[in-house]
Design a protein around this motif. Structure first.
Motif, PDB file in Angstrom:
ATOM      1  N   ILE A   2       0.856  -1.192   0.000  1.00 51.72           N
ATOM      2  CA  ILE A   2       0.000   0.000   0.000  1.00 51.72           C
ATOM      3  C   ILE A   2       0.888   1.237   0.000  1.00 51.72           C
ATOM      4  CG2 ILE A   2      -1.929  -1.123   1.192  1.00 51.72           C
ATOM      5  CD1 ILE A   2      -0.997   0.166   3.798  1.00 51.72           C
ATOM      6  N   GLY A   3       0.329   2.340  -0.498  1.00 53.20           N
ATOM      7  CA  GLY A   3       1.079   3.596  -0.535  1.00 53.20           C
ATOM      8  C   GLY A   3       0.676   4.570   0.551  1.00 53.20           C
ATOM      9  N   ARG A   4      -0.436   4.298   1.226  1.00 52.73           N
ATOM     10  CA  ARG A   4      -0.908   5.163   2.305  1.00 52.73           C
ATOM     11  C   ARG A   4      -1.393   4.303   3.465  1.00 52.73           C
ATOM     12  NH1 ARG A   4      -2.146  10.480   1.750  1.00 52.73           N
ATOM     13  NH2 ARG A   4      -3.821  10.308   3.279  1.00 52.73           N
ATOM     14  N   VAL A   5      -1.079   4.735   4.660  1.00 54.25           N
ATOM     15  CA  VAL A   5      -1.564   4.050   5.851  1.00 54.25           C
ATOM     16  C   VAL A   5      -2.799   4.774   6.374  1.00 54.25           C
ATOM     17  CG1 VAL A   5       0.715   3.213   6.466  1.00 54.25           C
ATOM     18  CG2 VAL A   5      -0.061   5.410   7.368  1.00 54.25           C
ATOM     19  N   ARG A   6      -3.554   4.106   7.233  1.00 56.20           N
ATOM     20  CA  ARG A   6      -4.771   4.689   7.795  1.00 56.20           C
ATOM     21  C   ARG A   6      -4.465   5.332   9.147  1.00 56.20           C
ATOM     22  NH1 ARG A   6      -8.315  -0.508   7.833  1.00 56.20           N
ATOM     23  NH2 ARG A   6      -6.217  -1.335   8.226  1.00 56.20           N
ATOM     24  N   GLY A   7      -3.613   6.350   9.099  1.00 57.31           N
ATOM     25  CA  GLY A   7      -3.302   7.089  10.317  1.00 57.31           C
ATOM     26  C   GLY A   7      -4.472   7.949  10.746  1.00 57.31           C
ATOM     27  N   GLU A   8      -4.591   8.134  12.044  1.00 59.97           N
ATOM     28  CA  GLU A   8      -5.751   8.858  12.580  1.00 59.97           C
ATOM     29  C   GLU A   8      -5.327   9.664  13.801  1.00 59.97           C
ATOM     30  OE1 GLU A   8     -10.159   7.797  14.457  1.00 59.97           O
ATOM     31  OE2 GLU A   8      -8.625   6.240  14.247  1.00 59.97           O
ATOM     32  N   MET A   9      -5.638  10.965  13.803  1.00 64.38           N
ATOM     33  CA  MET A   9      -5.429  11.795  14.978  1.00 64.38           C
ATOM     34  C   MET A   9      -6.593  11.547  15.943  1.00 64.38           C
ATOM     35  SD  MET A   9      -3.361  14.168  16.316  1.00 64.38           S
ATOM     36  CE  MET A   9      -2.531  15.137  15.056  1.00 64.38           C
ATOM     37  N   VAL A  10      -6.265  11.099  17.141  1.00 70.03           N
ATOM     38  CA  VAL A  10      -7.285  10.765  18.128  1.00 70.03           C
ATOM     39  C   VAL A  10      -7.524  11.930  19.088  1.00 70.03           C
ATOM     40  CG1 VAL A  10      -7.837   9.220  20.047  1.00 70.03           C
ATOM     41  CG2 VAL A  10      -6.803   8.304  17.966  1.00 70.03           C
TER      42      VAL A  10
END
Length: 1023
Positions: free
Chosen positions: A575-583
């Protein structure tokens, strides 16, 4: 309003988490400056579409989370009185409104006054409460008694009802009515039974009645009472502060909590027992609580006598701070006790221990080498303490009791050194510092720096891998301990710098956090960058940990998580993008989780995981985040189209549904919304005009309106949709309409024209040519007219959105739109040789002790002071400079290019102008006040433009303002670099150790406080 639906809401969210203290929840307030018609909120309701309705003493307001729409008898004749006492959303979808001059009902389109059966006897009821029985019949409690809604739509009196009737509730055993000193029940057979209050409350008014937790409750002017099974009222004694005190609020949420409160505070009752009491004047308290409502998304709304409208949302974190007894809110380090269920906390002034839900002070800052307990490391019998100026220990006895702070002789080598952590390696203890890495072994402390292979001795992190390797993160990258010295990690081709944290993944890969707000993933050979472009939100990672299948990053911007599976797939190139998330985020950015302070410092003691929860230091105590508490908003919001404008007229959307507009109505505007109240700024709004737009357009969540110009005739459908803060799609709304064509735009006209052309070719050609010219002129004039009107309307809207309504100054939004353009223009001018050796100056001005003005003289006097203060500042600037209200009592001034040497003159001029002015208050008296000013110059370095954005300049001015505030106020200050200043890290270092920067000569300060000038010599040497 279009789209008001009947019935209950599908999928309503759960209530506030019951085992979490009230002050841990998120809270936001709205008052008159936000558009609330009046500060006292007496009634709340939510309709089926999702609007929040607020009853005040100055009218009824409808709220979509961003915009208040006010209804009063002046603009809505269907509302009989301006003072709203009660609201009731009925099961049939209608909203009932009780005022001091009668009852109104809203059917989703219009308000209507509800008359009594005998208008001459009861011309206007003083309506206090509503109830709806199981058959759907509505009952009204009023000063004139109890009235029931008849089939003909009028209100008829209930015989033998008490006068006045002040409270009302329906239960299966009948209708219960509150009055002075007693409560009465009317059974279904018409019989009345009286239940008098105890003698102490014999004259007390019953404010509210509520059936909850298997009992009937009465909120009265002299306390809270519950009805016992034998029909007697018993005062609720668990909340001592409510005994004998007026109780105005009584509300049961969906989770079984009963909320009761008033001027004394707010009680949460579960299973008939007090679960929590929040005094009005305590941390998180609400003064003058009057009414409450839980909306369909699980938010608890509270109306206050003094504080307006408050929204309390279930927080994903717990914040352990002053309410738990923490003596100092700024926390630098947290460490788990390995032998006991407690935590050590390093603060700005010493060390505290958190145990059994409370903090206790263990050592004050003056007992340490430096007051800041910057990094802690706890072992079974000893606590290691790293400060900004050396190290110390606290020994623990066999029962875990801490002894005094001790300075070990073997730690004297670290005196004056900032300690960034402790890592145990067998019988050795490693300590990264700002002057190299130290190792304590066999009672001897050794230092490793440039001579031992560290290119830059400033080390911020040290990691012992599972295989026993020692890795160090420094300003120049990652290094590994090999054969008695340090060498670059991996094959030496690393790309990381300014390393702040290290973490080893289960597969052996290394995660590297940096001060540059991006993260690296490496196996020692390949270095993969992770930042916003790769799906990971920007953050300076001070703490890295694995939990709940995610990698967690805590840093200056907040807390971020990313699935571990995504990191593996990214490393393998799948994959070229991860599912990062600001919590959790500090700045309140849209769609970036919840807002809150986090996280502090750098080093190894910046967080830990216990029982699945993350413990992190912040500038307001310890943040505890349990991933299991992260519950996203699963309630699908509803979309609504509110109003439509054609010509100069605004009309309700429902009045235009399916209508054909006149041929001249070619400019059409729409106001619309997506109703999610949990985090309105993160709501996604999309709209399109089907028949004109090819794709959906996205709207600003704070400007929920659009306008189309010069539309051709035809059939259209205006559509609105969106999503809530968790991305749950909204239920769409649509409005079909048509625009009638002019005759010359119809098919009949063109058919006649064709016949005429066949008959009169040449004459028709000449006539058509002439006609075409005439039409072109008319259309061009029409276009110019409509375009001018649109531009004027757009400019008015723009001015309103960029102007502070109280002072008339520009607001924060104007600054954010304008200042970047000003700086870019300034940079271009410098490249052309203009404004050489001149700077743009930002001044952040704060009124000293403004809160005491509001507290002592009232908000009206406070507003007058703000207006006069704004006028003073406006008179001090030149043409081309501008003044903006930055927030509260803070103002931002932007000065166009000037010589650096003029800064002291401006500082004194602003300070003196405020000090000389006699401020007039609401009662006619005058008051002298002072102000504090923080300056920032652009460029900060003469040869380093565009490396500081405008937000950084404001942050620098804010630090200068804090410098003045913390040293006595009534003055000004500006920070300037020296030849030792590191541009890339100066802001972060100022947050961490401003005094250290000034003391080391890596930054200088120029200013004047209370008439005392300082820093002139240092400022003259600035490069």
């Amino acid at each position: 309003m279009l789209g008001l639906l009947s019935g209950l809401w599908p999928g309503a969210a759960s209530a506030l988490q019951p085992d979490k203290a009230f002050h841990h929840h998120l809270r936001q307030e709205w008052s008159i400056e936000a558009g609330l018609p009046q500060i006292t909120v007496a009634a709340l309701a939510q309709d089926p579409t999702g609007y929040l309705w607020i009853g005040t003493q100055a009218g009824l307001a409808r709220f979509d989370g961003v915009r208040f729409t006010t209804f009063t008898p002046e603009n809505e004749p269907g509302i009989p009185g301006i003072w709203i006492h009660a609201l009731h959303p009925a099961r049939d979808g209608r909203l009932w409104v009780g005022t001091y001059k009668g009852v109104a009902v809203y059917d989703g389109r219009r308000f209507s006054v509800v008359a009594t059966r005998d208008p001459r006897r009861w011309p206007a009821l003083d309506a206090r409460a509503f109830a709806e029985d199981r058959d759907g019949r509505l009952w009204v409690a009023a000063g004139e008694g109890v009235f029931g809604l008849q089939p003909d739509g009028r209100l008829a009196p209930l015989p033998q009802a008490p006068v006045p009737a002040t409270a009302l509730v329906w239960r299966p055993d009948g209708l219960w009515v509150g009055t002075r000193g007693r409560v009465l029940r009317r059974s279904r057979d018409g019989r009345w039974d009286a239940f008098p209050l105890p003698d102490a409350a014999a004259a007390a008014a019953v404010h509210r009645l509520h059936a909850a937790q298997g009992r009937l409750w009465a909120a009265t002017a002299t306390g809270l009472y519950a009805l016992t099974p034998d029909g007697r009222w018993s005062e609720f004694a668990d909340a001592a502060a409510l005994r004998g005190a007026p109780v105005e609020l009584l509300y049961a949420d969906r989770d079984g909590n009963l909320w009761a409160g008033g001027d004394a505070g707010l009680a949460r009752i579960r299973d008939g027992r007090l679960a929590e009491f929040v005094p009005a004047r305590s941390h998180g308290g609400i003064p003058g609580a009057r009414t409450a409502l839980e909306d369909r998304e699980g938010n608890l709304w509270i109306g206050s006598q003094w504080a307006g409208l408050i929204r309390v949302t279930d927080a994903w974190t717990r914040r352990l701070s002053a309410a738990e007894g923490l003596h100092e809110p700024i926390v630098w380090s947290v460490a788990p006790d390995p032998a006991r269920a407690r935590s050590w906390v390093g603060t700005n002034d010493g060390i505290a221990l958190f145990e059994d839900g409370r903090f206790r002070l263990v050592a004050r800052g003056d007992a340490l080498p430096h007051p800041h307990a910057y990094n802690l490391f706890a072992e079974r019998d000893r606590l290691w303490i790293g400060t900004r100026r050396g190290a110390a220990v606290i020994d623990l006895d066999q029962d875990g009791r801490p002894g005094p702070v001790r300075r070990l002789p073997e730690l004297r080598a670290l005196d004056g050194v900032q300690i960034h952590g402790f890592v145990r390696d067998g019988d050795a203890l490693w300590m990264p510092t700002n002057e190299g890495v130290f190792r304590l072994k066999d009672g001897r402390t050794e230092r490793y720096a440039q001579a031992e292979g560290l290119d830059d001795p400033r080390t911020m992190f040290l990691l012992r891998t599972r295989a026993g390797r020692i890795l160090v993160g420094s300003r120049s990258g990652v290094f590994e301990w090999r054969d008695g010295r340090f060498a670059p990690f991996g094959d030496g081709r690393q790309r990381a710098s300014d390393v702040t944290s290290l973490h080893e993944l289960p597969d052996g890969r290394l995660v590297v956090g940096t001060l540059l707000e991006h993260t690296w993933l490496t196996d020692g050979r390949r270095w993969l960058r992770l930042g916003p472009e790769q799906g990971l939100p920007a953050n300076s990672a001070f703490f890295l940990a694995e939990q709940d299948g995610h990698l967690w990053t805590a840093g200056l911007r907040g807390i971020v998580r990313v699935p571990l599976a995504d990191l593996d797939a990214f490393a393998r190139g799948r994959i070229g993008r991860v599912r990062g998330e600001m919590v959790l985020n500090e700045r309140g950015d849209p769609r970036s989780g919840q807002q809150g302070y986090c996280c502090n410092g750098a080093g190894t003691g910046k967080g830990f995981v216990r029982d699945g929860a993350l413990w992190l230091p912040s500038r307001d105590g310890v943040v505890v985040l349990d991933p299991r508490d992260i519950v996203k908003n699963a309630v699908a919001p509803r979309s609504a189209i509110e109003r439509v404008q054609h010509g100069e007229r605004w009309v309700p959307a429902h009045a235009l549904a399916g209508a054909e507009l006149p041929a001249d109505a070619r400019d059409v505007g729409f106001e619309f919304t997506v109703l999610s109240l949990q985090d309105p700024q993160s709501v996604v709004l999309r709209y399109r005009l089907r028949g004109y737009d090819r794709t959906w357009r996205q709207a600003d969540p704070f400007v929920r309106a659009t306008r189309y110009t010069n539309l051709p005739p035809g059939d259209y459908v205006f559509e609105v949709t969106g999503a809530n803060n968790a991305g749950v799609p909204a239920l769409a709304a649509s409005l079909p309409f048509a625009i009638r064509p002019h005759f010359h735009e119809t098919r009949a006209f063109f058919a006649l024209l064709g016949l005429a052309l066949l008959a009169l070719v040449f004459a028709g050609y000449r006539w058509l040519l002439h006609r075409h010219r005439q039409q072109s002129a008319v259309l061009e004039a029409l276009v110019r007219q409509r375009t001018q009107a649109l531009e004027e309307a757009r400019q008015r809207l723009e001015d309103v959105s960029r102007t502070d309504p109280l002072t008339g100054l520009r607001n924060r939004r104007y600054v954010s739109d304008q200042i970047a353009t000003d700086l870019a223009y300034y940079d271009r001018q410098l490249e052309l040789g203009v404004h050489q050796d001149q700077v743009i100056v930002l001044a952040l001005v704060d009124i000293d002790h403004f809160k005491s003005i509001n507290d002592r003289y009232g908000h009206r006097s406070g507003d007058m002071v703000l207006q006069q203060f704004a006028d003073i500042l406006t008179r001090q600037v030149r043409s081309g400079d501008y003044v903006a209200r930055w927030g509260g009592e803070e103002f931002l001034l932007v000065f166009r290019p000037m010589d650096r040497e003029r800064l002291p003159m401006i500082g004194r001029r602003l300070r003196d102008a405020v000090a000389r002015h006699a401020f007039t208050l609401a009662d006619g008296t005058t008051l002298r006040i002072t102000c504090s000013i923080g300056f920032a110059e652009y460029p900060l370095f003469r040869n380093a433009r565009m490396q500081f954005n405008w937000e950084s300049l404001v942050e620098l001015a804010d630090l200068a303002l804090y410098y003045v505030k913390s040293r006595g106020r009534d003055g000004w200050a500006a920070f300037r670099p020296t030849d030792r200043t590191d541009l890339a890290t100066v802001l972060a270092e100022m947050h961490q150790d401003l005094d250290g920067l000034l003391a080391d000569g890596r930054l200088c300060v120029l200013g004047e406080i209370a008439g005392h000038a300082f820093g002139a010599e240092q400022a003259a040497q600035v490069r």
